[in-house]
Write an enzyme that holds these catalytic residues in place. Structure first.
Site, PDB file in Angstrom:
ATOM      1  N   GLY A  36      34.115  30.003 -34.592  1.00  0.00           N
ATOM      2  CA  GLY A  36      34.391  28.630 -35.029  1.00  0.00           C
ATOM      3  C   GLY A  36      35.867  28.322 -34.832  1.00  0.00           C
ATOM      4  N   GLY A  41      36.949  28.627 -41.491  1.00  0.00           N
ATOM      5  CA  GLY A  41      36.581  29.468 -42.631  1.00  0.00           C
ATOM      6  C   GLY A  41      36.028  30.828 -42.239  1.00  0.00           C
ATOM      7  N   LYS A  42      36.158  31.203 -40.962  1.00  0.00           N
ATOM      8  CA  LYS A  42      35.607  32.475 -40.478  1.00  0.00           C
ATOM      9  C   LYS A  42      36.095  33.661 -41.296  1.00  0.00           C
ATOM     10  CE  LYS A  42      37.575  32.013 -36.444  1.00  0.00           C
ATOM     11  NZ  LYS A  42      38.294  30.742 -36.639  1.00  0.00           N
ATOM     12  N   SER A 110      36.645  32.951 -30.581  1.00  0.00           N
ATOM     13  CA  SER A 110      35.718  33.209 -29.454  1.00  0.00           C
ATOM     14  C   SER A 110      35.141  31.895 -28.918  1.00  0.00           C
ATOM     15  CB  SER A 110      34.622  34.202 -29.854  1.00  0.00           C
ATOM     16  OG  SER A 110      34.091  33.972 -31.141  1.00  0.00           O
TER      17      SER A 110
HETATM   18  N1  PPS Z   1      46.568  28.587 -28.669  1.00  0.00           N
HETATM   19  C1  PPS Z   1      45.898  29.014 -29.729  1.00  0.00           C
HETATM   20  N2  PPS Z   1      44.591  28.685 -29.872  1.00  0.00           N
HETATM   21  C2  PPS Z   1      43.917  29.132 -30.947  1.00  0.00           C
HETATM   22  N3  PPS Z   1      44.430  29.932 -31.922  1.00  0.00           N
HETATM   23  C3  PPS Z   1      45.736  30.284 -31.801  1.00  0.00           C
HETATM   24  C4  PPS Z   1      46.513  29.839 -30.713  1.00  0.00           C
HETATM   25  N4  PPS Z   1      47.770  30.351 -30.871  1.00  0.00           N
HETATM   26  C5  PPS Z   1      47.769  31.067 -31.994  1.00  0.00           C
HETATM   27  N5  PPS Z   1      46.553  31.038 -32.568  1.00  0.00           N
HETATM   28  C6  PPS Z   1      46.211  31.814 -33.778  1.00  0.00           C
HETATM   29  O1  PPS Z   1      45.404  32.888 -33.314  1.00  0.00           O
HETATM   30  C7  PPS Z   1      44.166  32.948 -34.011  1.00  0.00           C
HETATM   31  C8  PPS Z   1      42.996  33.012 -33.048  1.00  0.00           C
HETATM   32  O2  PPS Z   1      42.901  34.274 -32.461  1.00  0.00           O
HETATM   33  P1  PPS Z   1      41.520  34.788 -31.899  1.00  0.00           P
HETATM   34  O3  PPS Z   1      41.758  36.172 -31.434  1.00  0.00           O
HETATM   35  O4  PPS Z   1      40.475  34.561 -32.899  1.00  0.00           O
HETATM   36  O5  PPS Z   1      41.294  33.806 -30.659  1.00  0.00           O
HETATM   37  S1  PPS Z   1      40.248  33.900 -29.474  1.00  0.00           S
HETATM   38  O6  PPS Z   1      38.968  34.331 -30.043  1.00  0.00           O
HETATM   39  O7  PPS Z   1      40.745  34.869 -28.498  1.00  0.00           O
HETATM   40  O8  PPS Z   1      40.182  32.553 -28.900  1.00  0.00           O
HETATM   41  C9  PPS Z   1      44.072  31.680 -34.815  1.00  0.00           C
HETATM   42  O9  PPS Z   1      43.708  32.146 -36.080  1.00  0.00           O
HETATM   43  P2  PPS Z   1      42.461  31.637 -36.933  1.00  0.00           P
HETATM   44  O10 PPS Z   1      43.025  30.481 -37.658  1.00  0.00           O
HETATM   45  O11 PPS Z   1      42.187  32.787 -37.818  1.00  0.00           O
HETATM   46  O12 PPS Z   1      41.294  31.294 -36.099  1.00  0.00           O
HETATM   47  C10 PPS Z   1      45.460  31.080 -34.832  1.00  0.00           C
HETATM   48  O13 PPS Z   1      46.102  31.413 -36.033  1.00  0.00           O
HETATM   49  N1  ADP Z   2      33.723  26.176 -46.899  1.00  0.00           N
HETATM   50  C1  ADP Z   2      34.996  26.003 -47.291  1.00  0.00           C
HETATM   51  N2  ADP Z   2      35.297  25.098 -48.228  1.00  0.00           N
HETATM   52  C2  ADP Z   2      36.562  24.909 -48.635  1.00  0.00           C
HETATM   53  N3  ADP Z   2      37.639  25.575 -48.126  1.00  0.00           N
HETATM   54  C3  ADP Z   2      37.409  26.481 -47.187  1.00  0.00           C
HETATM   55  C4  ADP Z   2      36.089  26.748 -46.727  1.00  0.00           C
HETATM   56  N4  ADP Z   2      36.161  27.709 -45.767  1.00  0.00           N
HETATM   57  C5  ADP Z   2      37.472  28.023 -45.664  1.00  0.00           C
HETATM   58  N5  ADP Z   2      38.220  27.291 -46.509  1.00  0.00           N
HETATM   59  C6  ADP Z   2      39.689  27.349 -46.629  1.00  0.00           C
HETATM   60  O1  ADP Z   2      40.204  26.931 -45.365  1.00  0.00           O
HETATM   61  C7  ADP Z   2      41.334  27.718 -45.003  1.00  0.00           C
HETATM   62  C8  ADP Z   2      41.107  28.345 -43.643  1.00  0.00           C
HETATM   63  O2  ADP Z   2      40.116  29.342 -43.740  1.00  0.00           O
HETATM   64  P1  ADP Z   2      40.150  30.636 -42.829  1.00  0.00           P
HETATM   65  O3  ADP Z   2      39.098  31.549 -43.351  1.00  0.00           O
HETATM   66  O4  ADP Z   2      41.532  31.161 -42.694  1.00  0.00           O
HETATM   67  O5  ADP Z   2      39.660  30.026 -41.419  1.00  0.00           O
HETATM   68  P2  ADP Z   2      39.581  30.731 -39.995  1.00  0.00           P
HETATM   69  O6  ADP Z   2      39.521  32.212 -40.180  1.00  0.00           O
HETATM   70  O7  ADP Z   2      38.317  30.174 -39.393  1.00  0.00           O
HETATM   71  O8  ADP Z   2      40.810  30.265 -39.267  1.00  0.00           O
HETATM   72  C9  ADP Z   2      41.549  28.720 -46.121  1.00  0.00           C
HETATM   73  O9  ADP Z   2      42.548  28.213 -46.964  1.00  0.00           O
HETATM   74  C10 ADP Z   2      40.218  28.765 -46.844  1.00  0.00           C
HETATM   75  O10 ADP Z   2      40.355  29.050 -48.205  1.00  0.00           O
END
Ligand code: PPS
Ligand code: ADP
Length: 203
Positions: A36, A41-42, A110
């Site tokens: 996602g 929220g992953k 992903s």
């Molecule tokens: N350009 C760009 N696009 C998306 N995300 C970015 C980027 N640069 C840094 N970040 C940070 O890296 C986290 C995503 O890493 P992933 O390894 O999950 O990405 S991927 O599956 O290879 O697309 C993502 O963390 P999550 O918020 O946990 O998803 C971001 O914090």
């Molecule tokens: N279903 C939900 N309802 C309310 N807040 C959420 C929910 N899922 C995640 N959050 C909040 O959103 C923020 C981002 O969540 P996070 O797990 O770090 O997302 P991701 O790993 O997809 O980047 C966190 O502060 C988390 O507490």
């Protein structure tokens, strides 16, 4: 899929079988693949599921995006090629964990369907559980816990998923979690209920 480059390498079967490892743990292995947008929220939901399963006495391990990018995949960026390699390596690692009966949770954006499908193809039938953590871009931007969307909108980060880089929604996810409408605990319970119903929590 990456081609094998090395020659003269041979596969060895383990003397302790996958079945014996699973029997010792009392349940099957599988990969819970959370996908996602950033902020969907992953990570939070996967951590909550991890806790709940651990409390039930299940063997689990969570591979989390940001953490893996500090170690195993620290040489990778966010181009489509690097994201594909990121997901490929995680898939191979998750496969090893699942093979020894660990319920393996992964939390990576992903964004490309083909990369997720390649991981699905790596695993035995039924062991890849794709979980789409579905939240609108608006919700994710409102949450923006790391301030990354703000930077992406300001042009300080290029190629940010959902802003100027694609996210391909799953077409055949085993589970879709409504992260716009439901809370973390309720969504984590949905995952545990699914695993229970599909028989993953026993042999
Ligand atoms: N350009 C760009 N696009 C998306 N995300 C970015 C980027 N640069 C840094 N970040 C940070 O890296 C986290 C995503 O890493 P992933 O390894 O999950 O990405 S991927 O599956 O290879 O697309 C993502 O963390 P999550 O918020 O946990 O998803 C971001 O914090
Ligand atoms: N279903 C939900 N309802 C309310 N807040 C959420 C929910 N899922 C995640 N959050 C909040 O959103 C923020 C981002 O969540 P996070 O797990 O770090 O997302 P991701 O790993 O997809 O980047 C966190 O502060 C988390 O507490």
């Amino acid at each position: 899929m990456a081609e094998q480059v090395a020659t003269n390498v041979h596969w060895h079967d383990h003397s302790v079988t996958s079945e014996e490892r699973k029997r010792l743990k009392g349940h099957k292995g599988c990969v819970l693949w959370f996908t996602g947008l950033s902020g969907a929220g992953k990570s939070t939901i996967a951590n909550t599921v991890d806790h709940k399963l651990h409390a039930l006495g299940k063997h689990t391990y969570l591979l989390d995006g940001d953490n893996i990018r500090h170690g195993l995949n620290k040489n990778l960026g966010f181009s489509a090629e690097d994201r594909a390699e990121n997901i490929r390596r995680i898939g191979e690692v998750a496969k090893l964990f699942a093979d020894c009966g660990v319920i393996t949770l992964t939390a990576f954006i992903s964004p490309y369907r083909v990369d997720r499908d390649n991981v699905r193809a790596l695993l035995p039938e039924g062991e890849f559980v794709e979980i789409y953590v579905k939240a609108s871009l608006e919700t994710c931007e409102d949450r923006d816990p790391k301030g990354l969307y703000k930077k992406a909108r300001a042009g300080e980060i290029k190629g940010f998923t959902g802003i100027d880089d694609p996210y391909e929604e799953p077409e055949n996810a085993e589970l879709i979690l409504d992260s716009d409408g439901k809370g973390i605990d309720e969504l984590a319970d949905e995952v545990v209920a699914h695993l229970n119903q599909k028989g993953f929590l026993s042999l």
